[in-house]
Each structure stands twice: as structure tokens, then as C-alpha cells.
Motif scaffolding. Structure first.
Motif, PDB file in Angstrom:
ATOM      1  N   MET A 146      33.437  50.217  44.677  1.00 28.73           N
ATOM      2  CA  MET A 146      33.595  50.307  43.218  1.00 28.73           C
ATOM      3  C   MET A 146      32.869  49.163  42.523  1.00 28.73           C
ATOM      4  SD  MET A 146      37.384  51.776  42.453  1.00 28.73           S
ATOM      5  CE  MET A 146      37.131  51.841  40.699  1.00 28.73           C
ATOM      6  N   ALA A 147      32.926  47.983  43.131  1.00 28.56           N
ATOM      7  CA  ALA A 147      32.239  46.836  42.524  1.00 28.56           C
ATOM      8  C   ALA A 147      30.729  47.079  42.503  1.00 28.56           C
ATOM      9  CB  ALA A 147      32.567  45.567  43.307  1.00 28.56           C
ATOM     10  N   ARG A 148      30.200  47.696  43.558  1.00 35.74           N
ATOM     11  CA  ARG A 148      28.757  48.002  43.590  1.00 35.74           C
ATOM     12  C   ARG A 148      28.419  49.021  42.502  1.00 35.74           C
ATOM     13  NH1 ARG A 148      29.188  48.144  49.622  1.00 35.74           N
ATOM     14  NH2 ARG A 148      28.331  46.151  50.259  1.00 35.74           N
ATOM     15  N   GLU A 149      29.273  50.005  42.400  1.00 35.98           N
ATOM     16  CA  GLU A 149      29.079  51.044  41.380  1.00 35.98           C
ATOM     17  C   GLU A 149      29.109  50.423  39.974  1.00 35.98           C
ATOM     18  OE1 GLU A 149      28.698  54.367  41.587  1.00 35.98           O
ATOM     19  OE2 GLU A 149      29.553  55.193  39.736  1.00 35.98           O
ATOM     20  N   ALA A 150      30.050  49.518  39.757  1.00 38.08           N
ATOM     21  CA  ALA A 150      30.224  48.938  38.419  1.00 38.08           C
ATOM     22  C   ALA A 150      29.087  47.997  38.043  1.00 38.08           C
ATOM     23  CB  ALA A 150      31.561  48.193  38.352  1.00 38.08           C
ATOM     24  N   THR A 151      28.516  47.316  39.033  1.00 41.57           N
ATOM     25  CA  THR A 151      27.515  46.285  38.718  1.00 41.57           C
ATOM     26  C   THR A 151      26.081  46.737  38.995  1.00 41.57           C
ATOM     27  OG1 THR A 151      27.683  45.402  40.963  1.00 41.57           O
ATOM     28  CG2 THR A 151      29.097  44.384  39.284  1.00 41.57           C
ATOM     29  N   GLU A 247      30.820  34.413  34.274  1.00 43.64           N
ATOM     30  CA  GLU A 247      29.510  34.054  33.690  1.00 43.64           C
ATOM     31  C   GLU A 247      28.354  34.811  34.332  1.00 43.64           C
ATOM     32  OE1 GLU A 247      30.572  29.469  32.387  1.00 43.64           O
ATOM     33  OE2 GLU A 247      29.264  29.821  34.101  1.00 43.64           O
ATOM     34  N   THR A 248      28.503  35.146  35.618  1.00 42.78           N
ATOM     35  CA  THR A 248      27.387  35.792  36.326  1.00 42.78           C
ATOM     36  C   THR A 248      27.579  37.304  36.461  1.00 42.78           C
ATOM     37  OG1 THR A 248      28.510  35.286  38.410  1.00 42.78           O
ATOM     38  CG2 THR A 248      26.795  33.741  37.705  1.00 42.78           C
ATOM     39  N   GLY A 249      28.605  37.836  35.813  1.00 42.27           N
ATOM     40  CA  GLY A 249      28.846  39.281  35.857  1.00 42.27           C
ATOM     41  C   GLY A 249      29.204  39.784  37.247  1.00 42.27           C
ATOM     42  N   THR A 250      29.865  38.922  38.022  1.00 39.25           N
ATOM     43  CA  THR A 250      30.251  39.287  39.399  1.00 39.25           C
ATOM     44  C   THR A 250      31.724  39.709  39.415  1.00 39.25           C
ATOM     45  OG1 THR A 250      28.799  37.472  40.059  1.00 39.25           O
ATOM     46  CG2 THR A 250      30.172  38.459  41.790  1.00 39.25           C
ATOM     47  N   THR A 268      48.534  35.806  43.043  1.00 44.61           N
ATOM     48  CA  THR A 268      47.948  36.097  41.734  1.00 44.61           C
ATOM     49  C   THR A 268      48.953  35.867  40.613  1.00 44.61           C
ATOM     50  OG1 THR A 268      46.410  37.657  42.700  1.00 44.61           O
ATOM     51  CG2 THR A 268      46.922  37.986  40.377  1.00 44.61           C
ATOM     52  N   ALA A 269      50.132  36.461  40.744  1.00 47.30           N
ATOM     53  CA  ALA A 269      51.138  36.288  39.690  1.00 47.30           C
ATOM     54  C   ALA A 269      51.712  34.874  39.733  1.00 47.30           C
ATOM     55  CB  ALA A 269      52.241  37.320  39.854  1.00 47.30           C
ATOM     56  N   ALA A 270      51.927  34.361  40.949  1.00 48.21           N
ATOM     57  CA  ALA A 270      52.547  33.027  41.064  1.00 48.21           C
ATOM     58  C   ALA A 270      51.671  31.961  40.398  1.00 48.21           C
ATOM     59  CB  ALA A 270      52.789  32.693  42.539  1.00 48.21           C
ATOM     60  N   HIS A 271      50.352  32.190  40.354  1.00 51.70           N
ATOM     61  CA  HIS A 271      49.442  31.170  39.808  1.00 51.70           C
ATOM     62  C   HIS A 271      48.689  31.658  38.571  1.00 51.70           C
ATOM     63  CE1 HIS A 271      50.108  28.347  43.143  1.00 51.70           C
ATOM     64  NE2 HIS A 271      50.344  29.456  43.811  1.00 51.70           N
ATOM     65  N   GLY A 272      49.126  32.776  38.002  1.00 50.49           N
ATOM     66  CA  GLY A 272      48.534  33.257  36.745  1.00 50.49           C
ATOM     67  C   GLY A 272      47.047  33.582  36.856  1.00 50.49           C
ATOM     68  N   LEU A 273      46.609  34.146  37.990  1.00 49.14           N
ATOM     69  CA  LEU A 273      45.179  34.453  38.164  1.00 49.14           C
ATOM     70  C   LEU A 273      44.845  35.775  37.472  1.00 49.14           C
ATOM     71  CD1 LEU A 273      44.851  33.520  41.961  1.00 49.14           C
ATOM     72  CD2 LEU A 273      44.581  32.035  39.955  1.00 49.14           C
ATOM     73  N   ARG A 274      43.583  35.947  37.094  1.00 50.87           N
ATOM     74  CA  ARG A 274      43.155  37.150  36.387  1.00 50.87           C
ATOM     75  C   ARG A 274      41.943  37.770  37.092  1.00 50.87           C
ATOM     76  NH1 ARG A 274      46.511  39.222  33.250  1.00 50.87           N
ATOM     77  NH2 ARG A 274      44.959  40.027  31.802  1.00 50.87           N
ATOM     78  N   PRO A 275      42.128  38.350  38.276  1.00 53.07           N
ATOM     79  CA  PRO A 275      40.993  38.959  38.981  1.00 53.07           C
ATOM     80  C   PRO A 275      40.566  40.267  38.313  1.00 53.07           C
ATOM     81  CG  PRO A 275      43.024  39.454  40.126  1.00 53.07           C
ATOM     82  CD  PRO A 275      43.398  38.524  39.008  1.00 53.07           C
ATOM     83  N   ASP A 276      39.337  40.724  38.649  1.00 53.14           N
ATOM     84  CA  ASP A 276      38.875  42.029  38.157  1.00 53.14           C
ATOM     85  C   ASP A 276      39.421  43.145  39.025  1.00 53.14           C
ATOM     86  OD1 ASP A 276      37.026  40.925  36.175  1.00 53.14           O
ATOM     87  OD2 ASP A 276      35.972  40.163  37.952  1.00 53.14           O
ATOM     88  N   MET A 277      39.598  42.835  40.317  1.00 52.46           N
ATOM     89  CA  MET A 277      40.132  43.827  41.241  1.00 52.46           C
ATOM     90  C   MET A 277      41.086  43.124  42.207  1.00 52.46           C
ATOM     91  SD  MET A 277      36.958  46.372  42.143  1.00 52.46           S
ATOM     92  CE  MET A 277      38.070  47.709  42.537  1.00 52.46           C
ATOM     93  N   LEU A 278      42.007  43.893  42.772  1.00 56.45           N
ATOM     94  CA  LEU A 278      42.966  43.305  43.701  1.00 56.45           C
ATOM     95  C   LEU A 278      43.257  44.316  44.813  1.00 56.45           C
ATOM     96  CD1 LEU A 278      45.922  41.113  42.659  1.00 56.45           C
ATOM     97  CD2 LEU A 278      46.343  42.909  44.330  1.00 56.45           C
ATOM     98  N   GLU A 298      37.737  47.279  32.485  1.00 51.98           N
ATOM     99  CA  GLU A 298      36.266  47.307  32.470  1.00 51.98           C
ATOM    100  C   GLU A 298      35.701  47.991  33.721  1.00 51.98           C
ATOM    101  OE1 GLU A 298      34.484  43.445  32.022  1.00 51.98           O
ATOM    102  OE2 GLU A 298      32.469  44.295  32.265  1.00 51.98           O
ATOM    103  N   ILE A 299      36.237  47.626  34.888  1.00 51.85           N
ATOM    104  CA  ILE A 299      35.745  48.244  36.135  1.00 51.85           C
ATOM    105  C   ILE A 299      36.099  49.734  36.121  1.00 51.85           C
ATOM    106  CG2 ILE A 299      35.912  48.252  38.665  1.00 51.85           C
ATOM    107  CD1 ILE A 299      34.743  45.675  37.709  1.00 51.85           C
ATOM    108  N   HIS A 300      37.292  50.031  35.699  1.00 51.86           N
ATOM    109  CA  HIS A 300      37.720  51.437  35.585  1.00 51.86           C
ATOM    110  C   HIS A 300      36.719  52.209  34.723  1.00 51.86           C
ATOM    111  CE1 HIS A 300      39.870  54.527  33.177  1.00 51.86           C
ATOM    112  NE2 HIS A 300      40.467  54.819  34.329  1.00 51.86           N
ATOM    113  N   ASP A 301      36.400  51.668  33.552  1.00 47.77           N
ATOM    114  CA  ASP A 301      35.532  52.406  32.625  1.00 47.77           C
ATOM    115  C   ASP A 301      34.126  52.580  33.191  1.00 47.77           C
ATOM    116  OD1 ASP A 301      37.713  52.478  31.018  1.00 47.77           O
ATOM    117  OD2 ASP A 301      37.000  50.983  29.566  1.00 47.77           O
ATOM    118  N   LYS A 302      33.676  51.597  33.951  1.00 47.06           N
ATOM    119  CA  LYS A 302      32.309  51.683  34.494  1.00 47.06           C
ATOM    120  C   LYS A 302      32.201  52.604  35.703  1.00 47.06           C
ATOM    121  CE  LYS A 302      30.414  47.288  32.988  1.00 47.06           C
ATOM    122  NZ  LYS A 302      30.260  45.884  33.334  1.00 47.06           N
ATOM    123  N   THR A 303      33.327  52.971  36.298  1.00 43.52           N
ATOM    124  CA  THR A 303      33.250  53.756  37.532  1.00 43.52           C
ATOM    125  C   THR A 303      33.921  55.125  37.420  1.00 43.52           C
ATOM    126  OG1 THR A 303      35.278  52.691  38.264  1.00 43.52           O
ATOM    127  CG2 THR A 303      33.227  51.745  39.068  1.00 43.52           C
TER     128      THR A 303
END
Ligand SMILES: Cc1ncc(COP(=O)(O)O)c(C=O)c1O
Length: 450
Positions: A146-151, A247-250, A268-278, A298-303
Motif C-alpha cells: 500500500m505504501a508503494r501504491e500511495a507514493t 518532510e520527505t513524503g515517506t 504508539t498510544a503509550a507514547h502518543g506516536l502518529r504513524p501513517d500505517m500500523l 491520506e494513505i486510504h484516499d491514495k490507494t
């Protein structure tokens, strides 16, 4: 600091090996028979990695206890290498799975349970859209697609010392600056130097440099490495990863398969992280094969266009049995009633107790080792200070010491995951189980240095 006498270590290993063989005649007989029909005598080759001359054959797993065919009971700190992190056969999972098995196991139709699961995963991990997979390996492979498809990019970036399942691009090591297949891996279809960039963990400059050409689709990472021993992120490191990937669109993919031990919403929740995918898997359905991968809006919409096309069946996500009704019923019950805050409130203090006990024994014996805790998981390593990256962690591996510690504990009623010096606590684990490990660990080290 006390050094290790290798001659003595070898002699102790021989003694423990012999004891193991003598005390497990039925497992030995079954293994002899199994070798005639199964690769290496086991249904899955990791099972040969147990420290004795053959694996134990299991009779039963219940809660935090495993009983083998020779009638020995073990305190299980391996817990199916995380697949049974919340105990073997949790009652609520078993009840829900049994109910669903009577109502259809696999129908190629969604059930209402799937919606509940999607909503719950979104709530816990902060990633809004989800698909089901069968294993965490699958979830990672699908997320990378999906990441390849999105980028529109091809390469992926992983970290030295990582393990994300049998994903070709990630079964790699960094050796003298080159990306090579991991030692022991069967040959990948494409030279991993072509598909993959590998850098060391906790090095933001290396990440900046690797992503600067903007040819990397995704950074796939555990927020703390767990597969070369635990390597914790330094302060600010994961914030830096978020900034540089953005910044690099990765696409930033966090693999929570093991680090879920940090709490109900993982690291992720314990440290308040905001990944694009999990991605996650292993314990999500209480041990019934199931996994999941989630994506941002964003990834959903692109794929999604590809996913909704006539050709969706061959887009490379999913499989015949994936998302089956049994798995979803088990996931729902496990998320609702087993992988709860209350469960973690039992598990994490037990891991703290384990860590303190092992730490005191290390100090008293004067060996240059350390122990580290990550939520409900704790691990000791044969180096004085915690490693800051995969290279340091890999360098501290000591196959002989591993073998000794694992055999010694196994012969005294304790199971540790064969390829880690790691213990997992389940809600069914008792303080006395932890204290038994502390006692046996102390004796094993004392005997070694005496
Ligand atoms: C971090 C991580 N991701 C993914 C996997 C793959 O899990 P599975 O073997 O269940 O596919 C593992 C397995 O150990 C893992 O440690």
C-alpha cells in the motif's frame, strides 16, 4: 567484573543437555518419529531452536503453564513468542470462537464483528482505516504494498537488527555498509540492495541521508527494537523519525506486533506516536491466526481506487482465508475482554518484578550483563550497558551462554523463548512464577561464576 570460564561453561552445558535427554523420553521418541515425515521433525522450523537435543512435545497449554508429554509442567514465559501473550486459551476467546465455529468458519462474507474490530483498532491505535491479515508477516507485506501504491516509490527502509516476519525486503542485515540477506535466510528473489535501505536505530542523521533522495516508499520499524534484544528509542528519536518521514513524503509504518506489550494501544498510544500505517498480529485473536494493518486517511484516499477496482482480487492484499468469521469473532472477544487495561495492570508490574530480580542477581554475581524492561516484556543481554542500536545488540549475542541459560531454566521448569533471553508476562502469570525464575536465574549465574 567477573569473566566467563568457557571450559566450565561447556561442561555445564553438557551436564544440562544430558539431564534434558534423560528427563524427556516421550518427547525424544516423538521427535525420532517426526523426523521421518516432517522437515527437521517439526511442523514449523523455529521449533527446532529450543536448546535441548529435541523440542518438547506439548500436551497442553493453559494460562501461563505448559505441560509436556512426559508430564512436566512449565512456567511459560515464552507464551508462543507473543502469540499467547495474554495466556494460553483465554476463556473469552475460546467461548467466542467455539460459538462462531458452529455458525460458519469461513464464508467469504464480512460479519458484523469486523466492524467492531475496525472501530476498536482505530480507537486504540489512532489510525482510522483497517484491513485484516492472517499473520503479522502478511500485514507487513500488505502495508508495504500500500505504501508503494500511495507514493509511487519502490524502496523500503528498515533498521539493522530488525525482524518483521519473512518479508523479503526486511530479511536483511547491514554488513560493512552493505545491505545483504540475513545470515541463514534462503536466497531472496531480488538482491536486497536493490529493494532496501538499512540504517542503524537511534541515528537521525542516517535517516535524513537515506530519505533525502525521496525514493523510499516506507520506513518500516518497531518503535523499540525487540528482535535483536530490546533496543529502546532515545529521547526525541521517534519525533525525529516522524518529522523526517513527513518532510520527505515517506510513509511511516509502525510494526506493533511485539511492542504491543507496552499497553492496550501499544507503544504508539503509550507514547502518543502518529504513524501513517500500523501493523500488528500474534496475540490479537488470542492465538487464533489473525493480524491487521491500518492506514491514515491520506494513505486510504491514495490507494482506495485500486482496492475498489474490478481487479481487486489480485491487488496483492489478502487471501482466501483472510478475514474469516472465526478469526474476527476471536479478535473481537480478545480485544473486548482479554487485551484490556486491567490485564496490562497485572502484567507490567510482574515484568518490573522480573527485571529487578534478574538485575539484582546480575549485580551480585558481578557479570557484565544488563536487563531491560519494555512494558510486559523483559530481557537480559550479555553486555554491560543497554545497546543503542542493532549492531551493538547483535555483537552481544553469545550462543553458548544463551544455550546454557535456556537449558538450565528449562530443566528446572521454566520456558523462555529460544531465540531471545526474554520473558513475557501474561495476566495468568503469578508473582511466584516470577520469583521461581529469579531463583533459578540466580543459581544458574552463581554456578557459572563460582
Ligand atoms: C516485530 C515483528 N513483526 C512481525 C513478525 C512476524 O510475525 P508472524 O511470524 O506471526 O508473521 C514478527 C515475528 O516475530 C515480529 O517480531
Amino acid at each position: 567484573m567477573v569473566g566467563i570460564d568457557r571450559g566450565k561453561l561447556k561442561a555445564l552445558i553438557e551436564r544440562e543437555k544430558q539431564r534434558f535427554v534423560e528427563e524427556h523420553p516421550k518427547s525424544k521418541d516423538l521427535f525420532e518419529r517426526a523426523k521421518k515425515s516432517m522437515f527437521g521433525g517439526v511442523p514449523m522450523n523455529w521449533m527446532i531452536e529450543w536448546p535441548g537435543a529435541f523440542p518438547l512435545f506439548a500436551a497442553q497449554g493453559k494460562g501461563a503453564t505448559i505441560t509436556d508429554v512426559d508430564g512436566h509442567a512449565y512456567v511459560d514465559f515464552c507464551l508462543g513468542d507473543t502469540g499467547a501473550m495474554f495466556g494460553h486459551s483465554p476463556r473469552e476467546t475460546v467461548q467466542a470462537a467455539t460459538r462462531q465455529m458452529r455458525k460458519g468458519i469461513t464464508m467469504m462474507l464480512p460479519t458484523e464483528d469486523s466492524i467492531w474490530v475496525g472501530e476498536e483498532l482505530a480507537r486504540r491505535f489512532g489510525v482510522p482505516y483497517w484491513q485484516i491479515a492472517m499473520t503479522a508477516t502478511d500485514a507487513n507485506r500488505f502495508a508495504l504494498r500500500m505504501a508503494r501504491e500511495a507514493t509511487g516509490r519502490r524502496k523500503v527502509l528498515v533498521f539493522n537488527g530488525c525482524y518483521h516476519g519473512t518479508v523479503d525486503e526486511a530479511l536483511v542485515r547491514l554488513v560493512e555498509g552493505r545491505v545483504v540477506p540475513r545470515e541463514g535466510a534462503m536466497p531472496p528473489p531480488v538482491d536486497p540492495d536493490v529493494t532496501t535501505k538499512v540504517i542503524e536505530f537511534n541515528d537521525l542523521e542516517a535517516l535524513e541521508e537515506a530519505l533525502a533522495p525521496r525514493d523510499v516508499a516506507a520506513v518500516l520499524m518497531e518503535p523499540a527494537l525487540t528482535n535483536c534484544g530490546i533496543v529502546l528509542p532515545q529521547d526525541g528519536y521517534l519525533d525525529g523519525v516522524r518529522t523526517i518521514t513527513r518532510e520527505t513524503g515517506t510513509v511511516w509504518i509502525i510494526d506493533e506486533t511485539h511492542t504491543w506489550c507496552a499497553g492496550p494501544g501499544g507503544f504508539t498510544a503509550a507514547h502518543g506516536l502518529r504513524p501513517d500505517m500500523l501493523t500488528l498480529g500474534k496475540p490479537v485473536a488470542g492465538g487464533i491466526p489473525s493480524a491487521a494493518f491500518g492506514a491514515s486517511q491520506e494513505i486510504h484516499d491514495k490507494t482506495i481506487a485500486n482496492i475498489l477496482a474490478d481487479t481487486t482480487g489480485v491487488n496483492g492484499l489478502g487471501g482466501t482465508l483472510t478475514g474469516n468469521a472465526l478469526a474476527l469473532a476471536a479478535m473481537r472477544a480478545t480485544l473486548e475482554k482479554v487485551i484490556t487495561r486491567e490485564a496490562f495492570d497485572k502484567m507490567i508490574p510482574l515484568a518490573t518484578r522480573w527485571t529487578k530480580g534478574v538485575g539484582r542477581a546480575i549485580k551480585d554475581a558481578g557479570v557484565p550483563w544488563h536487563v531491560v524492561q519494555l512494558g510486559a516484556r523483559a530481557e537480559y543481554r550479555f553486555r554491560e550497558a543497554p545497546p543503542k542500536n542493532g549492531a551493538e545488540a547483535i555483537a552481544s549475542k553469545d550462543a553458548e551462554l544463551d544455550r546454557y541459560m535456556h537449558l538450565y531454566t528449562l530443566n528446572r521448569g521454566i520456558l523462555l523463548t529460544p531465540f531471545h533471553n526474554m520473558a513475557l508476562m501474561s495476566p495468568a502469570t503469578k508473582r511466584k512464577d516470577v520469583d521461581l525464575h529469579t531463583k533459578v536465574f540466580r543459581e544458574s549465574v552463581q554456578e557459572l561464576v563460582a
